[in-house]
Design a protein around this motif. Structure first.
Motif, PDB file in Angstrom:
ATOM      1  N   LEU B 221       0.839  -1.196   0.000  1.00 34.35           N
ATOM      2  CA  LEU B 221       0.000   0.000   0.000  1.00 34.35           C
ATOM      3  C   LEU B 221       0.874   1.247   0.000  1.00 34.35           C
ATOM      4  N   ALA B 231      -3.602  -0.194  -3.872  1.00 35.98           N
ATOM      5  CA  ALA B 231      -4.739  -0.661  -3.082  1.00 35.98           C
ATOM      6  C   ALA B 231      -5.173  -2.071  -3.481  1.00 35.98           C
ATOM      7  N   GLY B 235      -4.907  -5.053  -0.990  1.00 34.18           N
ATOM      8  CA  GLY B 235      -6.176  -5.642  -0.597  1.00 34.18           C
ATOM      9  C   GLY B 235      -6.207  -7.129  -0.867  1.00 34.18           C
ATOM     10  N   ALA B 306      -8.269  -0.404   0.150  1.00 32.94           N
ATOM     11  CA  ALA B 306      -7.603  -1.699   0.332  1.00 32.94           C
ATOM     12  C   ALA B 306      -8.342  -2.530   1.378  1.00 32.94           C
TER      13      ALA B 306
END
Lengths: 91, 325
Positions: B221, B231, B235, B306
């Protein structure tokens, strides 16, 4: 030196392609899965070699993510697909 | 050097085509999945060779962490259903050969125009396209980040990302509308696989791996501002950590109760939309960030996005799991 790295990467890719045979043949699901997992390890090595060859540090991050996440597929296989597979060995 | 690179690319291409063909052609669903996982690996290498490390990273995170686990869980569920419903699994369904042949030829004929269209499209591409990279590099200073991909995704064309975040939410709603709403009814309901739900090897792996995964997600990130990352990648890595916890039978649903899960899943889209509305009023253009605050705003946006992506992907995995009605 870069030439050597690329040559080794090419060799590893050859072993990876050769390993496809085991995924295709099986005979058990574990054989296929382990071959696919071994592909993951080889791909990490190839990525690290390519990172040196092309001097691109971002590729090390890709290798890191691959190396860490390989376990998730293996765990999913053991927890979800393996017990049902034991008795139906496909040809 | 170039000869070796050509050899590498050629072998990669052949392997990719071979794997794709075998994965589509295989009658055994499990080997199709194993081949698809291998296909994802080679695809990541192809993205690397095309000098798109951002996409290689996304492919690595999604392909290695989620799609394999998702497909295996779906296969386990399909097998469970085969016991009850004795039809319609799609594989052994070929009542007679003539019908199957007819369908094959018909689909081949229908696909021909698509093939011609694609070939025409490739051939009619301009010889050397200039692209927008010069303009992007010229305006990079105003975007708040130094990675051109992040600059495009979260500043210059942030509305693309806005819509993508909504696509994920829509997928989750679609899956939930087809079945149960619980995040995870405990692992015992899923199958005969686990009478004892814990194993010390698996628990050790979870203890070791999940903190590292969380740290790597945070790193991806953060690094997205100036190098490949961002993101979606963060994620997906976080989602993989959740999937690992779910697979190991950890009671994740106690931490992420239905309400918290929903709040987290909509947090990303809501923050995105409110920032779009604010910028529309304050700056006069949708998702236009003031250059001096752009970096902070993008980081904030990416962090919330995220988290939402991670929770949504994990819930997608969980939603696909078997739940005994």
């Amino acid at each position: 030196m870069q030439l050597l790295f690329l040559a080794v990467a090419l060799f590893l890719l050859c072993t990876l392609i050769a390993g496809m045979w085991r995924v295709l043949r099986g005979p058990t699901a574990a054989d296929r899965m382990l071959a696919a997992q071994l592909f993951g390890t080889t791909a990490v090595a190839i990525l690290l070699l390519l990172a040196e060859t092309y001097d691109n540090p971002a590729l090390r991050d890709v290798a890191l993510v691959f190396a860490l996440l390989a376990a998730v597929t293996a765990v999913a296989f053991v927890r979800r697909a393996w017990p049902e597979q034991v008795d139906d060995r496909s040809d | 050097m170039t000869l070796l690179a050509w050899g590498f690319d050629g072998l990669l291409l052949l392997g990719l085509l071979g794997l794709a063909w075998k994965a589509l052609n295989s009658t055994d669903l499990f080997s199709a999945i194993a081949l698809f996982i291998a296909f994802g690996l080679l695809m990541a290498l192809v993205w690397v060779r095309l000098e798109a490390p951002d996409i290689a990273l996304a492919e690595a995170a999604i392909g290695a962490g989620l799609s394999g686990a998702l497909l295996l869980a779906a296969l386990a569920r399909l097998r469970g259903m085969e016991g009850n419903v004795t039809s319609n699994t799609g594989v052994e369904e070929a009542p007679n050969n003539i019908d199957a042949r007819l369908v094959q030829w018909l689909s081949a004929i229908l696909l021909l125009p698509v093939l011609f269209g694609l070939v025409y499209g490739v051939l009619s591409l301009p010889g050397n396209a200039v692209g927008l990279s010069a303009e992007i590099n010229a305006n990079l200073a105003a975007s708040g980040v130094s990675n051109p991909v992040t600059a495009v995704l979260l500043n210059f064309r942030a509305y693309d990302t806005l819509l993508e975040v909504f696509v994920l939410l829509l997928a989750l709603i679609a899956i939930w509308s087809m079945g149960s709403i619980q995040f995870n009814r405990s692992i015992e309901t899923i199958g005969k696989t686990s009478l004892e739900t814990t194993s010390s090897v698996l628990d050790t792996l979870v203890y070791l791996l999940v903190p590292v995964l969380m740290m790597v997600a945070a790193y991806l990130l953060w690094v997205g501002a100036h190098a490949p990352g961002g993101a979606f990648q963060a994620g997906s890595v976080l989602a993989a950590a959740c999937v690992l916890l779910l697979l190991a039978g950890w009671p994740l649903h106690r931490l992420l109760t239905a309400m918290r899960l929903r709040l987290l899943a909509v947090a990303g889209p809501v923050v995105f939309v409110s920032m779009a509305a604010y910028s529309l009023i304050a700056e006069g253009a949708l998702l236009q960030f003031p250059p001096e605050h752009a970096g902070t705003l993008i980081l904030l946006l990416e962090t919330v996005a995220a988290l939402s992506i991670a929770v949504t992907l994990a819930a997608l995995f969980s939603g696909g799991q078997g739940q005994h009605e």
